[in-house]
Every structure is written in structure tokens, then in C-alpha cells.
Design a protein around this motif. Structure first.
Motif, PDB file in Angstrom:
ATOM      1  N   LYS A  58       0.846  -1.194   0.000  1.00  0.00           N
ATOM      2  CA  LYS A  58       0.000   0.000   0.000  1.00  0.00           C
ATOM      3  C   LYS A  58       0.872   1.231   0.000  1.00  0.00           C
ATOM      4  O   LYS A  58       1.940   1.256   0.622  1.00  0.00           O
ATOM      5  N   GLU A 108      -3.436   0.210  -3.556  1.00  0.00           N
ATOM      6  CA  GLU A 108      -3.359  -1.038  -2.805  1.00  0.00           C
ATOM      7  C   GLU A 108      -3.154  -2.207  -3.765  1.00  0.00           C
ATOM      8  O   GLU A 108      -3.785  -2.257  -4.830  1.00  0.00           O
ATOM      9  N   ASN A 111      -6.658  -8.467 -11.502  1.00  0.00           N
ATOM     10  CA  ASN A 111      -7.887  -7.674 -11.459  1.00  0.00           C
ATOM     11  C   ASN A 111      -7.513  -6.237 -11.118  1.00  0.00           C
ATOM     12  O   ASN A 111      -6.940  -5.973 -10.052  1.00  0.00           O
ATOM     13  N   VAL A 112      -7.797  -5.287 -12.031  1.00  0.00           N
ATOM     14  CA  VAL A 112      -7.411  -3.885 -11.859  1.00  0.00           C
ATOM     15  C   VAL A 112      -8.654  -3.022 -11.712  1.00  0.00           C
ATOM     16  O   VAL A 112      -9.561  -3.082 -12.542  1.00  0.00           O
ATOM     17  N   ARG A 113      -8.685  -2.225 -10.641  1.00  0.00           N
ATOM     18  CA  ARG A 113      -9.791  -1.279 -10.433  1.00  0.00           C
ATOM     19  C   ARG A 113      -9.232   0.136 -10.506  1.00  0.00           C
ATOM     20  O   ARG A 113      -8.357   0.496  -9.724  1.00  0.00           O
ATOM     21  N   LEU A 114      -9.760   0.924 -11.451  1.00  0.00           N
ATOM     22  CA  LEU A 114      -9.268   2.286 -11.657  1.00  0.00           C
ATOM     23  C   LEU A 114     -10.437   3.267 -11.730  1.00  0.00           C
ATOM     24  O   LEU A 114     -11.509   2.917 -12.256  1.00  0.00           O
ATOM     25  N   GLU A 116      -4.856   1.818 -18.278  1.00  0.00           N
ATOM     26  CA  GLU A 116      -4.985   0.458 -17.740  1.00  0.00           C
ATOM     27  C   GLU A 116      -4.045  -0.535 -18.415  1.00  0.00           C
ATOM     28  O   GLU A 116      -3.415  -1.364 -17.742  1.00  0.00           O
ATOM     29  N   ASP A 124      -5.063  -8.426  -6.908  1.00  0.00           N
ATOM     30  CA  ASP A 124      -6.078  -7.361  -6.914  1.00  0.00           C
ATOM     31  C   ASP A 124      -5.352  -6.030  -6.772  1.00  0.00           C
ATOM     32  O   ASP A 124      -4.680  -5.786  -5.755  1.00  0.00           O
ATOM     33  N   SER A 176      -5.803  -1.809  -6.913  1.00  0.00           N
ATOM     34  CA  SER A 176      -6.831  -0.760  -6.835  1.00  0.00           C
ATOM     35  C   SER A 176      -6.186   0.604  -6.631  1.00  0.00           C
ATOM     36  O   SER A 176      -5.190   0.730  -5.905  1.00  0.00           O
ATOM     37  N   TYR A 181      -7.535   4.318  -5.351  1.00  0.00           N
ATOM     38  CA  TYR A 181      -8.651   5.045  -4.746  1.00  0.00           C
ATOM     39  C   TYR A 181      -8.346   6.547  -4.764  1.00  0.00           C
ATOM     40  O   TYR A 181      -7.215   6.952  -4.489  1.00  0.00           O
TER      41      TYR A 181
END
Length: 286
Positions: free
Chosen positions: A10, A23, A35-38, A46, A63, A65, A67
Motif C-alpha cells: 500500500k 493497494e 484484477n485492476v480497479r481504476l 490500464e 487485486d 486498486s 482510490y
């Protein structure tokens, strides 16, 4: 030195109008499952971001991410004034004497009352975010190295246990052979038949050759040494260690099938137990 696939990293930074937090979490997997969260603003980055993460982490269920916490007073959501006025006018036509405040409360809840203005990506801002991403990746790799050291210590402990149990099993070999000879001679005496001693010795030798576990001991010792060498090497990886444990299992199983001795089989069972614990942990090795 080995690395674990399990880890967490982190990092965060404060930009002029927002706080960025990155994170990264990973668990064991046969391949890279990413798994990418943007946020929508950074979505165009991405693909290169996936390549960066893949090169850094190689394997595992990952995972990732980013934020964003807006700290400025301005917001990207704006009231769509013409739409809100239209809703209020329609409701006033239905209820002419309605309270204006209540009408406003209802209007802002209606569809399209708020509009979100798309914010274009700022390349200078993204460069700062890339530094935070790299810091998070460095943190998870440090975590993986630490976990890998713990795994290595456990592997060395269990490999030594297998070696000790093997030596104890081998120490019973003379007792086992003498017991086999005694049983064969007792059976012949019970049958009350004349025995040609030369032929008897030949048959005993033939029978004992099938029960001999010297080759299995040598091969198992080699596999144990190779496992330790691989742990210490620069190219240590979970797949290779997994293949070695399979070969170790074959030799231990063969020793068990040949032992024909209760005490020796107890040590074989203990070797199998230690090997199963190694196999479980090898699944976590990068």
C-alpha cells in the motif's frame, strides 16, 4: 531465495486537490490472474499499467486498486439547472401551492438532475501517481520476500525431518532382513520338508533383492539435496520445487511398499506427512 505469492502493498500521496491511495493484494495461483480497479479518469492507462504489474509480480491472483479521495472544495458533480427548473415547473403545475423547498428536494432526486463532468487526464498528475504505484509494488515485493524467507525456513526444517526419518528406517534394515529369513525358515520347518541349503540361500537372496531399498534411499537423498540446492539458487520457483516433491513422493511410496516391516512403515508414514506439508506450502511459492 524464494518468494511467496502471498503479499500486500500500500502507498499513498497527497496531490493539490485529491489524495491517491494504491493497494495491491496477491494470493497463490497457477498463473497471473490480475484484477485492476481504476477511476474512470485513469482508465486509458490500464493496459500499460497491467504490463507494469505483470512484470513486477509475475504470478498469483492479484487485486490492484487506485482510490481517489477529493480534498478540494470543487466537485466534478454539478446541478443540471435547466433540468431541475423543468422538474419544479412540472410539479408546480400539478400542485400549485406546494412549498418551493420541498419541490427542490424532490427535483434534485429526479433522473439527470446531477451531471458529472468528465475530467481529462493530467499527464503531470499521472507521473506522480506512477511513483506511488511503484512504491506499492515495492512494498508487496518486500512482503513476498519476507514470506518467502519464512517458507524457506519451514522447507529446510521438514526436509531435515524427512532425512532423519529415512535414516531411522534404514537403521532397521538388518533387523528386517533377519526377520524375513527367520520367517521363511520357520515356514519351511512347519511344512516338514527337506531343504537344500544352497537353493534356500539363493531364494532368500532373490526375495531380499526385491525388498532392497538401497536405490530408493540414494534417489531420495539426491532429491532432498536437489530441493535444498534449488531453494538456495537464483532461479528457485514453485513449479520446479513442485516437480521435485513429486519425485520425492515416488521414492517414499516405493520404500513403503517394499518395507514389509511395521516399524519401518511408521517412519515411511512420517516421511509422507512431512512431504504433504511441503507440497501444501510449495503452492505458495512464486
Amino acid at each position: 531465495m524464494i518468494h511467496s505469492m502471498t503479499g500486500f502493498g500500500k502507498a499513498f500521496t497527497q496531490l493539490p486537490t485529491k489524495k491517491i491511495t494504491v493497494e495491491v493484494k496477491s494470493l497463490n495461483s497457477k498463473s497471473l490472474d490480475l484484477n485492476v480497479r481504476l477511476p474512470l479518469t485513469y482508465r486509458e492507462k490500464e493496459l500499460p499499467l497491467r504490463n507494469t504489474i505483470a512484470q513486477a509480480l509475475e504470478r498469483g491472483k492479484v487485486d490492484f486498486s487506485i482510490y481517489v479521495e477529493v480534498t478540494a472544495e470543487e466537485t466534478s458533480s454539478k446541478i443540471n439547472a435547466p433540468i431541475v427548473h423543468s422538474y419544479i415547473k412540472q410539479m408546480q403545475d400539478i400542485i400549485p401551492n406546494a412549498d418551493a423547498t420541498e419541490l427542490m428536494k424532490m427535483a434534485v432526486r429526479m433522473p439527470d438532475a446531477l451531471k458529472v463532468e468528465r475530467i481529462e487526464l493530467d499527464e503531470n498528475e499521472w507521473e506522480k501517481i506512477e511513483l506511488v504505484i511503484q512504491q506499492a509494488l515495492d512494498n508487496i515485493q518486500s512482503f513476498r520476500r519476507s514470506e518467502g524467507k519464512s517458507l524457506e525456513d519451514d522447507f529446510r526444517f521438514r526436509i531435515q525431518n524427512i532425512r532423519d526419518f529415512m535414516d531411522k528406517a534404514i537403521s532397521l534394515d538388518k533387523e528386517r532382513i533377519d526377520g524375513v529369513k527367520e520367517r521363511l525358515r520357520s515356514n519351511l520347518l512347519e511344512m516338514k520338508v527337506n531343504v537344500d541349503e544352497n537353493r534356500f540361500e539363493q531364494e532368500v537372496i532373490y526375495y531380499l533383492e526385491k525388498m532392497d531399498i538401497t536405490e530408493e534411499k540414494v534417489r531420495l537423498s539426491n532429491h532432498l539435496n536437489y530441493f535444498l540446492e534449488t531453494l538456495s539458487g537464483t532461479e528457485a520457483n514453485g513449479r520446479k520445487l513442485g516437480f521435485i516433491t513429486q519425485e520425492m513422493g515416488r521414492e517414499i511410496n516405493t520404500m513403503g511398499s517394499k518395507s514389509n516391516h511395521a516399524e519401518m512403515q511408521k517412519f515411511v508414514v512420517q516421511m509422507k506427512d512431512e512431504l504433504e506439508k511441503i507440497k501444501e506450502q510449495v503452492l505458495n511459492v512464486l
